[in-house]
Design an enzyme around this catalytic site. Structure first.
Site, PDB file in Angstrom:
ATOM      1  N   HIS A  18      -9.055   3.621  -2.199  1.00 17.46           N
ATOM      2  CA  HIS A  18      -7.701   3.120  -1.964  1.00 17.46           C
ATOM      3  C   HIS A  18      -7.248   2.180  -3.084  1.00 17.46           C
ATOM      4  O   HIS A  18      -7.066   0.983  -2.866  1.00 17.46           O
ATOM      5  CB  HIS A  18      -7.651   2.419  -0.603  1.00 17.46           C
ATOM      6  CG  HIS A  18      -6.304   1.945  -0.181  1.00 17.46           C
ATOM      7  ND1 HIS A  18      -5.121   2.479  -0.653  1.00 17.46           N
ATOM      8  CD2 HIS A  18      -5.931   0.950   0.695  1.00 17.46           C
ATOM      9  CE1 HIS A  18      -4.103   1.856  -0.090  1.00 17.46           C
ATOM     10  NE2 HIS A  18      -4.569   0.916   0.718  1.00 17.46           N
ATOM     11  N   CYS A  71       0.807  -1.226   0.000  1.00 16.41           N
ATOM     12  CA  CYS A  71       0.000   0.000   0.000  1.00 16.41           C
ATOM     13  C   CYS A  71       0.839   1.275   0.000  1.00 16.41           C
ATOM     14  O   CYS A  71       0.307   2.362  -0.216  1.00 16.41           O
ATOM     15  CB  CYS A  71      -0.942  -0.002   1.196  1.00 16.41           C
ATOM     16  SG  CYS A  71      -2.112  -1.368   1.189  1.00 16.41           S
TER      17      CYS A  71
END
Length: 414
Positions: free
Chosen positions: A363, A99
């Protein structure tokens, strides 16, 4: 002459920046639910990249290198993506740092310019994801050969391994520990979701743009207690791009009025501190975030008290609270009170995640860190429309990936 290095080991991004590096252009797509639009990753990359080039007012032929980040596409997808912008033969580096991928591409691009290798570099990130929770359906045995096996092993030793999505599980267990250790409440965790969903109503690029009350956030479907759906970031499709350039390039192209300087940037990865305590709080990244932040404060000569606007990695509500503590906004255990007092919303000491954050903006893994940078650049230029933080001069971005890596970046308007 070989330059002297202060320590035997220096983390990525911590070396002194030899040349001033500025962001000269940013662009991003809307962040959307997966499969909601008929597009490929190269389509979204083209949209974000062309927007960044237009924002800077330059052509792709002036870009000398490109760092391209993604997590769920095949090798050399970076080349396929930038070929949409032009076939100029420049070096293209494919980056996957979980991430933290987006901010890692930005760090690489900044290093190429700071080290004198290039005058203009593109950082591009994208993701085309599948619907449903990331990693859902996996059991403890499936992680035996995973890069995050050690992290999940620490969690399982204390909490076991449940049938819920694994990322929600490890962060949910971090939240339980925080509640047990510091007295943090479910309401304080939920207030992060309330704040970030409220902020997203002013962001036309956000995946979700609906405000929710505290009661609605608490009553939403539980993903892994105490985290409800409205406290968890969704899977998303989208792309973001950032152009960085040397001071010479900025001056020669008369970009001073729009340039934003990168005044500090650092990456940290796990040390023994991440695992020694056996705590999910440490495993999910509070120590690495703290280390990266300290390096940035040292580089920039500024502290968190000098920052006006922050984009941080709220993949789950608990991670926003842990990040407050890691960034030095409050002492360990005081983050629940900080959000409850309104210190991190409009009218507070800082405005955190004016974009809506990961929880509400979305995201798409490879794009997240670059979208954070784009939001801060718009804020520091005064171009954030209804999201604008009045008088913002200094911004800070925090992007973290389990496994683990944390990148912190500080920006200032020229």
């Amino acid at each position: 002459m070989v330059r002297q290095i202060r320590h035997a080991f220096v983390s990525a991004g911590e070396l002194a920046m030899d040349r001033k590096v500025c962001v000269i252009g940013v662009g991003m797509t809307n962040f959307e639910k997966p499969e909601s639009r008929d597009w490929q990753y190269w389509d979204m990359a083209r949209e974000a990249g062309e927007a960044a080039l237009a924002d800077a007012g330059i052509g792709y032929g002036q870009v000398e290198q490109a760092a391209v980040g993604f997590c769920q596409q095949q090798s050399t997808a970076g080349q396929r993506a930038v070929y949409e912008l032009g076939l100029t033969g420049i070096p293209v580096y494919n980056v996957n740092n979980n991430c933290a991928t987006g901010a890692t591409t930005l760090l690489m691009a900044r290093q190429f310019v700071a080290g004198g290798q290039s005058d203009c570099v593109l950082a591009l990130g994208f993701e085309r994801m599948s619907r449903g929770a990331l990693g859902a359906g996996r059991g403890a045995g499936d992680f035996a050969a995973s890069p995050v096996a050690r992290h999940y092993g620490v969690m399982a030793a204390r909490h076991g391994f449940a049938a819920t999505p694994p990322t929600a599980q490890i962060f949910g267990n971090a939240a339980r520990e925080h509640m047990d250790r510091y007295g943090t409440t479910a309401e304080q965790l939920a207030l992060v979701g309330v704040k970030n969903h409220r902020h997203s109503t002013a962001n036309p690029r956000a995946q979700f743009r609906e405000a929710y009350t505290l009661e609605q956030v608490l009553a939403a479907r539980t993903i892994h207690a105490p985290l409800t759906r409205l406290q968890c970031s969704p899977t998303s499709d989208g792309a973001a791009a950032v152009l960085v350039a040397s001071e010479r390039f900025v001056r020669e192209h008369r970009l001073e009025r729009r340039a934003v300087e990168v005044i500090g940037q650092a990456m940290a990865t796990d040390t023994e501190e991440s695992f020694a305590s056996g705590s999910s709080i440490d495993v999910v990244g509070r120590p690495v975030s703290r280390a990266a932040a300290r390096a940035v404060y040292q580089q920039s000569g500024l502290g968190i008290e000098d920052v006006d606007v922050i984009e941080l990695h709220d993949c789950f509500s608990i991670n926003e609270l842990l990040s407050y503590e890691a960034l030095g906004m409050c002492a360990d255990g005081e983050s629940g009170k900080l959000v409850a007092e309104g210190a991190t919303g409009y009218g507070g000491r800082w405005v955190v995640n004016p974009s809506g954050g990961l929880i509400s903006k979305g995201h798409p893994l490879g794009a997240t860190g670059l979208a954070q940078c784009a939001e801060l650049v718009w804020q520091l230029r005064g171009e954030a429309d209804r999201r604008q933080v009045a008088g913002a001069r200094v911004g800070l971005a925090h992007n973290i990936g389990l496994g683990g890596a944390a990148v912190v970046t500080m920006l200032r308007r020229l």
